[in-house]
Design a protein around this motif. Sequence first.
Motif, mmCIF file in Angstrom:
data_model
loop_
_atom_site.group_PDB
_atom_site.id
_atom_site.type_symbol
_atom_site.label_atom_id
_atom_site.label_comp_id
_atom_site.label_asym_id
_atom_site.label_seq_id
_atom_site.Cartn_x
_atom_site.Cartn_y
_atom_site.Cartn_z
ATOM 1 N N TRP A 1 0.835 -1.208 0.000
ATOM 2 C CA TRP A 1 0.000 0.000 0.000
ATOM 3 C C TRP A 1 0.868 1.255 0.000
ATOM 4 C CZ3 TRP A 1 -5.542 0.699 0.990
ATOM 5 C CH2 TRP A 1 -6.262 -0.489 0.873
ATOM 6 N N SER A 2 0.366 2.279 -0.688
ATOM 7 C CA SER A 2 1.083 3.573 -0.694
ATOM 8 C C SER A 2 0.869 4.316 0.612
ATOM 9 C CB SER A 2 0.574 4.463 -1.825
ATOM 10 O OG SER A 2 0.504 3.750 -3.017
ATOM 11 N N HIS A 3 -0.240 3.995 1.311
ATOM 12 C CA HIS A 3 -0.557 4.669 2.576
ATOM 13 C C HIS A 3 -1.126 3.633 3.532
ATOM 14 C CE1 HIS A 3 -0.082 8.429 0.408
ATOM 15 N NE2 HIS A 3 -0.821 7.895 -0.543
ATOM 16 N N PRO B 1 -3.455 1.492 5.264
ATOM 17 C CA PRO B 1 -4.831 1.182 4.817
ATOM 18 C C PRO B 1 -5.917 1.456 5.855
ATOM 19 C CG PRO B 1 -3.550 -0.832 5.139
ATOM 20 C CD PRO B 1 -2.592 0.307 5.297
ATOM 21 N N LYS C 1 -6.070 11.058 2.697
ATOM 22 C CA LYS C 1 -6.623 11.709 1.492
ATOM 23 C C LYS C 1 -5.497 12.445 0.788
ATOM 24 C CE LYS C 1 -9.508 15.328 1.639
ATOM 25 N NZ LYS C 1 -10.761 16.053 1.857
ATOM 26 N N ASP C 2 -5.262 12.124 -0.484
ATOM 27 C CA ASP C 2 -4.158 12.783 -1.193
ATOM 28 C C ASP C 2 -4.604 14.146 -1.739
ATOM 29 O OD1 ASP C 2 -5.449 12.399 -3.633
ATOM 30 O OD2 ASP C 2 -4.146 10.768 -4.298
ATOM 31 N N TYR D 1 -8.301 11.641 -3.481
ATOM 32 C CA TYR D 1 -8.493 10.186 -3.347
ATOM 33 C C TYR D 1 -8.276 9.762 -1.900
ATOM 34 C CZ TYR D 1 -8.743 9.486 -8.356
ATOM 35 O OH TYR D 1 -9.149 9.523 -9.657
ATOM 36 N N TYR E 1 -7.581 6.738 0.542
ATOM 37 C CA TYR E 1 -7.027 5.389 0.509
ATOM 38 C C TYR E 1 -7.401 4.664 1.792
ATOM 39 C CZ TYR E 1 -3.861 6.734 -3.307
ATOM 40 O OH TYR E 1 -3.344 7.144 -4.505
ATOM 41 N N HIS F 1 -4.826 -4.002 -3.465
ATOM 42 C CA HIS F 1 -3.956 -3.039 -2.797
ATOM 43 C C HIS F 1 -4.423 -1.631 -3.180
ATOM 44 C CE1 HIS F 1 -1.585 -6.591 -2.479
ATOM 45 N NE2 HIS F 1 -0.994 -6.501 -3.651
ATOM 46 N N ASP F 2 -4.131 -0.673 -2.322
ATOM 47 C CA ASP F 2 -4.445 0.736 -2.618
ATOM 48 C C ASP F 2 -5.909 0.971 -2.983
ATOM 49 O OD1 ASP F 2 -2.077 1.924 -1.957
ATOM 50 O OD2 ASP F 2 -1.309 2.054 -4.018
ATOM 51 N N GLU F 3 -6.811 0.227 -2.327
ATOM 52 C CA GLU F 3 -8.250 0.486 -2.501
ATOM 53 C C GLU F 3 -8.481 1.958 -2.170
ATOM 54 O OE1 GLU F 3 -10.670 -2.113 -0.100
ATOM 55 O OE2 GLU F 3 -12.544 -1.081 -0.589
ATOM 56 N N ARG F 4 -9.162 2.658 -3.054
ATOM 57 C CA ARG F 4 -9.354 4.096 -2.834
ATOM 58 C C ARG F 4 -10.607 4.588 -3.539
ATOM 59 N NH1 ARG F 4 -5.214 3.132 -6.273
ATOM 60 N NH2 ARG F 4 -5.293 4.047 -8.356
#
Length: 373
Positions: free
Chosen positions: A56-58, A60, A65-66, A70, A72, A340-343
């Motif tokens: 994951w980028s963040h 989970p 919020k980017d 988005y 995540y 992965h990275d569900e957003r």
Amino acid sequence: MTSKGPEEEHPSVTLFRQYLRIRTVQPKPDYGTNPALSSILLNSHTDVVPVFKEHWSHDPFEAFKDSEGYIYARGAQDMKCVSIQYLEAVRRLKVEGHRFPRTIHMTFVPDEEVGGHQGMELFVQRPEFHALRAGFALDEGIANPTDAFTVFYSERSPWWVRVTSTGRPGHGSLFIEDTAAEKLHKVVSSILAFREKEWQRLQSNPHLKEGAVTSVNLTKLEGGVAYNVVPATMSASFDFRVAPDVDFKAFEEQLQSWCQAAGEGVTLEFAQKWMHPQVTPTDDSNPWWAAFSRVCKDMNLSLEPEIMPAATDSRFIRAVGVPALGFSPLNRTPVLLHDHDERLHEAVFLRGVDIYTRLLPALASVPALPSES
Ligand SMILES: CSCC[C@H](NC=O)C(=O)O
Ligand SMILES: [Zn+2]
Ligand SMILES: [Zn+2]
């Protein structure tokens, strides 16, 4: 210091006072303006599937919020978004003082991701469920990357099958005949050939969607103890998703005959075998569909009706005779459930609240059905 003016009142106190104003007095609690009519059930599950955090980028579970908007998190699409969208739409309608003939119930249930056997499957058998008098239900769908919204009117049936093969054991250096492995191999080949056939059928017909054909995956292989010991038992596990138009009896016989054709001592058992697929009609003979699709048309939302490839709690709801649609109002959204990275983009989430805010009044105002008059 406790009695502030309305403009200063804590929002929780305001909410509390709004709730107190609803006359839910027994024996005729004011849940909807016409309690003789069946109700609308908004179902969502609260559990989510596990994560592989390293992919994951963040975090989970931080709901980061980017800068683009988005959000995540595990559950961002499946299906914590829908739970909050229901609540926010109902809150909006209440604040605006709307009343509808039909009562709206919301259920937040556990264990959907592991089959619902301790959740909705039990709940639909309980007197508490029948007391809700649900006439129609909404439950989860799947995001759609295009401008359109997917809506599910039926589901494939999960059949989880374990094939166990027994044969002659012995030393790994010898040509042993009638081994568990060679017979298991035959069954695996038959089932994977069937898989290929269904895949080709799907590929060659642009009108067929994934949920309309039967899928199968080989998901587990078990057996063996050492490189040089031919095992007496081996097994293969398969995740079948059987399309609703399949003749279940004939399909089970087919599975049995593949086992028999592989030789002596090959048997199968079911870890899961759903036998009650139901289809919720998607034409105007179904007043719930008529109301649902009319709102979508009025809002210029294009709908893609499909059969759910996976299994959700809708199957239990439909099986007790309550028509249900699987709908997550998530368009322009990559399908990332269980990934992965569900957003989810916050604008899509908010648009979904708008959509429910239009859908719920229409559904809760469907006139009395012939069975209700
Ligand atoms: C068949 S029981 C498991 C239910 C599960 N539901 C969502 O992913 C699924 O695998 O479809
Ligand atoms: Zn789900
Ligand atoms: Zn899920």
